[in-house]
Each structure stands twice: as C-alpha cells, then as structure tokens.
Design an enzyme around this catalytic site. Structure first.
Site, PDB file in Angstrom:
ATOM      1  N   LYS A 124     -77.193 -52.172 -62.886  1.00 47.96           N
ATOM      2  CA  LYS A 124     -77.641 -51.153 -63.618  1.00 47.96           C
ATOM      3  C   LYS A 124     -78.994 -50.807 -62.739  1.00 47.96           C
ATOM      4  O   LYS A 124     -79.327 -49.395 -62.744  1.00 47.96           O
ATOM      5  CB  LYS A 124     -78.164 -51.037 -65.203  1.00 47.96           C
ATOM      6  CG  LYS A 124     -78.988 -51.919 -65.401  1.00 47.96           C
ATOM      7  CD  LYS A 124     -79.106 -52.028 -66.831  1.00 47.96           C
ATOM      8  CE  LYS A 124     -80.120 -53.116 -67.562  1.00 47.96           C
ATOM      9  NZ  LYS A 124     -81.113 -53.389 -66.775  1.00 47.96           N
ATOM     10  N   ARG A 148     -85.207 -53.136 -74.292  1.00 46.13           N
ATOM     11  CA  ARG A 148     -84.411 -54.443 -74.466  1.00 46.13           C
ATOM     12  C   ARG A 148     -84.514 -55.186 -75.796  1.00 46.13           C
ATOM     13  O   ARG A 148     -83.607 -56.138 -75.766  1.00 46.13           O
ATOM     14  CB  ARG A 148     -85.431 -55.259 -73.519  1.00 46.13           C
ATOM     15  CG  ARG A 148     -84.616 -56.248 -72.771  1.00 46.13           C
ATOM     16  CD  ARG A 148     -84.861 -55.948 -71.087  1.00 46.13           C
ATOM     17  NE  ARG A 148     -84.859 -57.231 -70.456  1.00 46.13           N
ATOM     18  CZ  ARG A 148     -85.098 -56.984 -69.128  1.00 46.13           C
ATOM     19  NH1 ARG A 148     -85.250 -55.819 -68.604  1.00 46.13           N
ATOM     20  NH2 ARG A 148     -85.233 -58.162 -68.351  1.00 46.13           N
ATOM     21  N   ARG A 190     -75.951 -66.319 -55.353  1.00 43.09           N
ATOM     22  CA  ARG A 190     -76.844 -65.749 -54.812  1.00 43.09           C
ATOM     23  C   ARG A 190     -77.376 -66.944 -53.963  1.00 43.09           C
ATOM     24  O   ARG A 190     -77.972 -67.929 -54.328  1.00 43.09           O
ATOM     25  CB  ARG A 190     -78.143 -65.037 -55.539  1.00 43.09           C
ATOM     26  CG  ARG A 190     -77.616 -63.718 -55.993  1.00 43.09           C
ATOM     27  CD  ARG A 190     -78.681 -63.246 -57.366  1.00 43.09           C
ATOM     28  NE  ARG A 190     -78.340 -61.942 -57.656  1.00 43.09           N
ATOM     29  CZ  ARG A 190     -79.215 -61.182 -58.651  1.00 43.09           C
ATOM     30  NH1 ARG A 190     -80.113 -61.612 -59.083  1.00 43.09           N
ATOM     31  NH2 ARG A 190     -78.550 -59.924 -58.679  1.00 43.09           N
ATOM     32  N   ARG A 214     -80.585 -69.482 -55.033  1.00 40.35           N
ATOM     33  CA  ARG A 214     -82.006 -68.940 -55.538  1.00 40.35           C
ATOM     34  C   ARG A 214     -82.315 -69.671 -56.904  1.00 40.35           C
ATOM     35  O   ARG A 214     -81.424 -69.764 -57.686  1.00 40.35           O
ATOM     36  CB  ARG A 214     -81.628 -67.399 -55.685  1.00 40.35           C
ATOM     37  CG  ARG A 214     -82.040 -66.392 -54.584  1.00 40.35           C
ATOM     38  CD  ARG A 214     -81.824 -65.246 -54.771  1.00 40.35           C
ATOM     39  NE  ARG A 214     -82.450 -64.648 -56.019  1.00 40.35           N
ATOM     40  CZ  ARG A 214     -82.330 -63.278 -56.236  1.00 40.35           C
ATOM     41  NH1 ARG A 214     -82.207 -62.536 -55.107  1.00 40.35           N
ATOM     42  NH2 ARG A 214     -82.788 -62.803 -57.454  1.00 40.35           N
TER      43      ARG A 214
HETATM   44  P1  AMP Z   1     -86.104 -57.230 -65.045  1.00 41.63           P
HETATM   45  O1  AMP Z   1     -86.700 -57.069 -63.546  1.00 41.63           O
HETATM   46  O2  AMP Z   1     -85.910 -56.366 -65.682  1.00 41.63           O
HETATM   47  O3  AMP Z   1     -85.246 -58.454 -65.214  1.00 41.63           O
HETATM   48  O4  AMP Z   1     -87.705 -57.771 -65.737  1.00 41.63           O
HETATM   49  C1  AMP Z   1     -88.319 -58.878 -65.099  1.00 41.63           C
HETATM   50  C2  AMP Z   1     -89.210 -59.394 -66.538  1.00 41.63           C
HETATM   51  O5  AMP Z   1     -90.265 -58.446 -66.840  1.00 41.63           O
HETATM   52  C3  AMP Z   1     -88.457 -59.898 -67.426  1.00 41.63           C
HETATM   53  O6  AMP Z   1     -88.050 -61.218 -67.247  1.00 41.63           O
HETATM   54  C4  AMP Z   1     -89.521 -59.881 -68.819  1.00 41.63           C
HETATM   55  O7  AMP Z   1     -90.453 -60.841 -68.793  1.00 41.63           O
HETATM   56  C5  AMP Z   1     -90.133 -58.319 -68.361  1.00 41.63           C
HETATM   57  N1  AMP Z   1     -89.477 -57.426 -68.945  1.00 41.63           N
HETATM   58  C6  AMP Z   1     -88.948 -56.237 -68.175  1.00 41.63           C
HETATM   59  N2  AMP Z   1     -88.498 -55.389 -69.085  1.00 41.63           N
HETATM   60  C7  AMP Z   1     -88.949 -55.837 -70.336  1.00 41.63           C
HETATM   61  C8  AMP Z   1     -88.787 -55.382 -71.715  1.00 41.63           C
HETATM   62  N3  AMP Z   1     -88.251 -54.206 -72.000  1.00 41.63           N
HETATM   63  N4  AMP Z   1     -89.171 -55.869 -72.697  1.00 41.63           N
HETATM   64  C9  AMP Z   1     -89.829 -57.275 -72.598  1.00 41.63           C
HETATM   65  N5  AMP Z   1     -90.094 -57.914 -71.374  1.00 41.63           N
HETATM   66  C10 AMP Z   1     -89.656 -57.130 -70.450  1.00 41.63           C
END
Ligand code: AMP
Length: 216
Positions: A13, A86, A125, A158
């Site tokens: 996504k 989320r 990966r 990874r």
């Molecule tokens: P992502 O790149 O979307 O996997 O986000 C990386 C990290 O950012 C996640 O593992 C969370 O620690 C934090 N994070 C990103 N989006 C959210 C969200 N909507 N709510 C809480 N933590 C988030």
C-alpha cells in the site's frame, strides 16, 4: 480527495499510495515516514517516538492522532493517509478531527492480501552486508545466489524479514488494524482492492477506483 489506505504489511500500500498521490495530485502522508524523519532529526517528536520505532511497537494513539492533525489534516492540501489510522481509536480520532473541520473522507482503500502471500513477500527480503542494496529472493533476485550484483558482497536476511518478526507484525495487524475494515464498511467508505497481483496491475486497479471516486 481525502483518502485512507489500509492493508496488511506486504500488501504494497505504501508503493500504491506514492503512485496514486503523484497521479491524482495528492499529498502522500505516511505516519511511518513522518516518525522516522522526526527520529532522524532528533526533534522533540523524534525523541518521544524513537523507542517505539526501534521496538516496532505502535506509538500511542493520542500522540499519533495529534501529529496527524497538526501535520496533515489541518492543512489545506488533499491527501492519502498511509499507515494511519492503525487502530479503531485512531479511526474515531480521525472522524472527529474531520467533523470539527466540516470535512469527510472520500474513501478507505483496503488492499486485501492473505497471510501466506504476505509472509512469502516479507520473508524473502535480503540486504547486502557491504553496500546495503536490497534484494528479494523471488521478486528481485541477485544474479548469483547470496552475492550482491553491485559490489560482490554477501547477502543476509533483513532483520525485519525473519519469519518470527513477520508473524508478529501480522498478528498485530489482525488484532488492532483489521477492525477498521468493518468500521469503514459500516460508513459506506470501503473500497476493496485485491493486492495479490503484481504491482502494475494493482496500480491499474487503484487508479480505476480513484477515477470513479473523483468523478462522483
Ligand atoms: P511503518 O513504516 O508504517 O511500518 O511505520 C513504522 C513505525 O512507525 C511503526 O512500527 C510504528 O512504531 C510507527 N507508526 C507508524 N504509523 C503509526 C500509527 N498509525 N500508529 C502508531 N504507530 C505508528
């Protein structure tokens, strides 16, 4: 258009949000990117979120929603929210901030992918231990097994790509994020996109959905 992109890890996504944002002139607002950048800069927000990011745990809802309101929703530009909401609480927070502004979401695109395929995509990966280039066993394989095409260095799995970590991320997704599918369905906002095809095909499907919504 104001859009939310939902889906399990591995559904692609983020890639689709970037392409759709470019095509439809929207801002691609990824909370993961916002948090990572803040952590890299060492800002006040960065200090507050760094431990959560390092542990791969969700940042608390209240802080996350405040950041999204300040950095995305309160600006005039239209957007695709990628990685937010989320949790159900974040979904309610977003509704509330939009309601206060007299605005609404146009759609929530849900990228559907089963766990088996997500695990297959996420566990393959590889990264070069010398120059850091990424590969994927199946989708972007190196020419020679275990050897970097660019520098000849050795490849390793990874750290976020071990089966155990991937299963944990999927469990968190099912427990906390998936309830948002029903949440948006009830609001009549859900648009399902089958994410099991290749990225170009999924882009084509995404564009078809968004062109229809834009025309409404
Ligand atoms: P992502 O790149 O979307 O996997 O986000 C990386 C990290 O950012 C996640 O593992 C969370 O620690 C934090 N994070 C990103 N989006 C959210 C969200 N909507 N709510 C809480 N933590 C988030």
């Amino acid at each position: 258009m104001k859009l939310v992109f939902l889906g399990p890890p591995g559904a692609g996504k983020g890639t689709q949000a970037a392409a759709a944002a470019e095509k439809f002139g929207l801002r691609h607002a990824s909370t993961g990117d916002i948090f990572r950048q803040a952590a890299a800069e060492g800002s006040q927000l960065g200090v507050a979120v760094k431990d959560y990011l390092d542990a791969g745990r969700l940042v608390p809802d209240e802080l996350t929603s405040r950041v999204v309101e300040q950095m995305v929703v309160s600006r005039t530009e239209d957007y695709i929210l990628d990685g937010y909401p989320r949790t159900l609480q974040q979904g309610r927070d977003l509704d509330e901030m939009l309601r206060r502004r007299g605005e609404h979401l146009d759609a929530a695109l849900y990228y559907r992918l089963d766990d088996r395929e997500a695990v297959r995509r996420l566990t393959g990966r590889l990264v070069c231990t010398r120059c850091g280039v990424n590969y994927h066993r199946q989708f972007v394989p190196p020419r020679a097994d275990g050897v970097c095409d660019k520098c000849g260095g050795g490849l390793s799995v990874r750290s976020d790509s071990s089966e155990e970590v991937v299963r944990e991320r999927l469990a968190e997704y099912h427990g906390k994020t998936e309830p948002l599918v029903a949440f948006y369905e009830e609001q009549g906002l859900l648009e399902q996109v089958d994410a099991s095809a290749g990225p170009e095909e999924v882009t084509r499907r995404t564009e078809a959905v968004l062109a229809r919504i834009a025309a409404d």
